[in-house]
Design an enzyme around this catalytic site. Structure first.
Site, PDB file in Angstrom:
ATOM      1  N   VAL A  96       0.883  -1.167   0.000  1.00 30.54           N
ATOM      2  CA  VAL A  96       0.000   0.000   0.000  1.00 30.54           C
ATOM      3  C   VAL A  96       0.919   1.215   0.000  1.00 30.54           C
ATOM      4  O   VAL A  96       1.869   1.276   0.783  1.00 30.54           O
ATOM      5  CB  VAL A  96      -0.921   0.015   1.248  1.00 30.54           C
ATOM      6  CG1 VAL A  96      -1.740   1.309   1.301  1.00 30.54           C
ATOM      7  CG2 VAL A  96      -1.837  -1.194   1.244  1.00 30.54           C
ATOM      8  N   PHE A 127       3.383 -17.192   2.487  1.00 33.82           N
ATOM      9  CA  PHE A 127       4.061 -16.024   1.932  1.00 33.82           C
ATOM     10  C   PHE A 127       5.425 -15.957   2.587  1.00 33.82           C
ATOM     11  O   PHE A 127       5.645 -16.569   3.629  1.00 33.82           O
ATOM     12  CB  PHE A 127       3.276 -14.728   2.215  1.00 33.82           C
ATOM     13  CG  PHE A 127       2.852 -14.586   3.650  1.00 33.82           C
ATOM     14  CD1 PHE A 127       1.662 -15.146   4.098  1.00 33.82           C
ATOM     15  CD2 PHE A 127       3.651 -13.914   4.576  1.00 33.82           C
ATOM     16  CE1 PHE A 127       1.272 -15.036   5.426  1.00 33.82           C
ATOM     17  CE2 PHE A 127       3.265 -13.803   5.907  1.00 33.82           C
ATOM     18  CZ  PHE A 127       2.074 -14.366   6.330  1.00 33.82           C
ATOM     19  N   ASN A 133      12.447  -7.448   8.146  1.00 28.37           N
ATOM     20  CA  ASN A 133      11.236  -6.626   8.037  1.00 28.37           C
ATOM     21  C   ASN A 133      10.320  -6.817   9.243  1.00 28.37           C
ATOM     22  O   ASN A 133       9.235  -7.389   9.150  1.00 28.37           O
ATOM     23  CB  ASN A 133      10.511  -6.986   6.734  1.00 28.37           C
ATOM     24  CG  ASN A 133       9.452  -5.969   6.369  1.00 28.37           C
ATOM     25  OD1 ASN A 133       9.034  -5.163   7.197  1.00 28.37           O
ATOM     26  ND2 ASN A 133       8.996  -6.026   5.129  1.00 28.37           N
ATOM     27  N   SER A 136       6.500  -5.744   9.182  1.00 25.22           N
ATOM     28  CA  SER A 136       5.640  -6.670   8.437  1.00 25.22           C
ATOM     29  C   SER A 136       5.430  -7.957   9.215  1.00 25.22           C
ATOM     30  O   SER A 136       4.319  -8.484   9.283  1.00 25.22           O
ATOM     31  CB  SER A 136       6.238  -7.000   7.067  1.00 25.22           C
ATOM     32  OG  SER A 136       6.120  -5.895   6.199  1.00 25.22           O
ATOM     33  N   TYR A 140       1.761  -9.502  10.342  1.00 22.00           N
ATOM     34  CA  TYR A 140       1.278 -10.845  10.047  1.00 22.00           C
ATOM     35  C   TYR A 140       1.072 -11.672  11.311  1.00 22.00           C
ATOM     36  O   TYR A 140       0.103 -12.423  11.427  1.00 22.00           O
ATOM     37  CB  TYR A 140       2.240 -11.571   9.105  1.00 22.00           C
ATOM     38  CG  TYR A 140       2.284 -10.979   7.728  1.00 22.00           C
ATOM     39  CD1 TYR A 140       3.475 -10.472   7.203  1.00 22.00           C
ATOM     40  CD2 TYR A 140       1.136 -10.914   6.935  1.00 22.00           C
ATOM     41  CE1 TYR A 140       3.515  -9.921   5.933  1.00 22.00           C
ATOM     42  CE2 TYR A 140       1.174 -10.371   5.667  1.00 22.00           C
ATOM     43  CZ  TYR A 140       2.357  -9.868   5.171  1.00 22.00           C
ATOM     44  OH  TYR A 140       2.399  -9.333   3.918  1.00 22.00           O
ATOM     45  N   LYS A 141       1.969 -11.527  12.279  1.00 23.29           N
ATOM     46  CA  LYS A 141       1.851 -12.321  13.512  1.00 23.29           C
ATOM     47  C   LYS A 141       0.582 -11.947  14.274  1.00 23.29           C
ATOM     48  O   LYS A 141      -0.060 -12.809  14.866  1.00 23.29           O
ATOM     49  CB  LYS A 141       3.097 -12.139  14.386  1.00 23.29           C
ATOM     50  CG  LYS A 141       4.262 -13.000  13.910  1.00 23.29           C
ATOM     51  CD  LYS A 141       5.406 -13.034  14.899  1.00 23.29           C
ATOM     52  CE  LYS A 141       6.308 -14.237  14.632  1.00 23.29           C
ATOM     53  NZ  LYS A 141       7.542 -14.202  15.412  1.00 23.29           N
ATOM     54  N   ARG A 142       0.197 -10.653  14.200  1.00 24.04           N
ATOM     55  CA  ARG A 142      -1.044 -10.207  14.846  1.00 24.04           C
ATOM     56  C   ARG A 142      -2.250 -10.930  14.249  1.00 24.04           C
ATOM     57  O   ARG A 142      -3.293 -11.014  14.869  1.00 24.04           O
ATOM     58  CB  ARG A 142      -1.234  -8.695  14.658  1.00 24.04           C
ATOM     59  CG  ARG A 142      -0.488  -7.850  15.677  1.00 24.04           C
ATOM     60  CD  ARG A 142      -1.031  -6.414  15.705  1.00 24.04           C
ATOM     61  NE  ARG A 142      -0.874  -5.713  14.438  1.00 24.04           N
ATOM     62  CZ  ARG A 142       0.220  -5.028  14.091  1.00 24.04           C
ATOM     63  NH1 ARG A 142       1.264  -4.980  14.911  1.00 24.04           N
ATOM     64  NH2 ARG A 142       0.265  -4.391  12.932  1.00 24.04           N
TER      65      ARG A 142
END
Lengths: 170, 171
Positions: A96, A127, A133, A136, A140-142
């Site tokens: 984004v 992915f 990073n 990021s 993703y972990k959230r």
């Protein structure tokens, strides 16, 4: 504040898709590595057999980016196959534009991808993330992502074209 | 010594494909994790839109395995897409039954995959290898494979079905 829609990419979007691919590559300091062209994106994504799928985030004209773009985010994905469980959705690129972050566009894209995965009867989404990073990784972990490289010790390998050709000529 | 042919898998091969998938999983001590069925393999590989492709290695009946099989090796692959370079061939599973190793079957399979990759204008072949699997790592390195995880620091992540469903429910 950000008024946006998510939709399936269309042939007319290849120019924006390539632009966003390059922006993301620039963030990874790899911009010159992008050799893909709009022509290839068109053939490969919108021919008889699509090799990838794209979701794009679009804002109204009056909310366009500083340089005048209305397509402000995208996700590129395709389906892979795990021999133990079957179909998986593989998230290849996800980006984004900086000025449009913080409005939930990323979350909505991930939600849309989750719906696509479930609808296509995929067992999960895979992915890769660069180990440096951390923001990021946290994002993703959230959402429940697990680091398979860490847990299962998998390492991604590549045999490039030159070495493939070497093998074909042996 | 080993007389064998390589060919594209056909619907009739799904039973052997599943057997070999399980044998390979057993080697990785993960046999109970294989929940895929012959029906899934049939629908997913031989429907309108194949989600995977398979090459199988077959020996003549007189050369069959100890337990009576003629399909004694396979490779499962599909096409992926790198946003910087385009199409890639992704090698998902690759296995030759123990009693048929050392005859060049694995090399021939990799050669055939390389031809497929070049013919379909793929930029390279990708695959993952467990970091403990030294003999496989050496096999691939001899053929020019490089460890992208090591060189580029990539880590493979997954969001499983349970967490996907959680996300679809969230407002």
């Amino acid at each position: 504040m950000a008024n946006f829609i998510l939709r399936k990419a269309e042939p007319k979007d290849v120019s924006d898709i390539l632009r966003l691919i390059k922006e993301l590559a620039k963030f990874e300091e790899m911009e010159e590595q992008v050799v893909l062209t709009e022509k290839e994106l068109l053939e490969d994504g919108f021919g008889d057999h699509p090799f990838y799928h794209c979701v794009v985030a679009e804002v109204p004209k009056d909310k366009q980016s500083v340089e005048g773009y209305t397509v402000v985010g995208f996700a590129m994905y395709y389906f892979t196959y795990d021999p133990w469980i079957g179909k998986l959705l593989y998230l290849e690129d996800f980006y984004v534009m900086k000025e449009f972050r913080g409005y939930g566009i990323g979350s909505e894209i991930l939600k849309r991808l989750s719906e696509t995965a479930v609808k296509a009867r995929c067992s999960g989404m895979h992915f890769i993330v660069a180990e440096w990073n951390t923001s990021s990784i946290e994002f993703y972990k959230r959402r429940g992502a697990a680091d398979l490289s860490h847990e299962e010790g998998w390492r991604l390998y590549e045999i490039d074209k030159r070495n493939l050709l070497k093998m074909t000529s042996k």
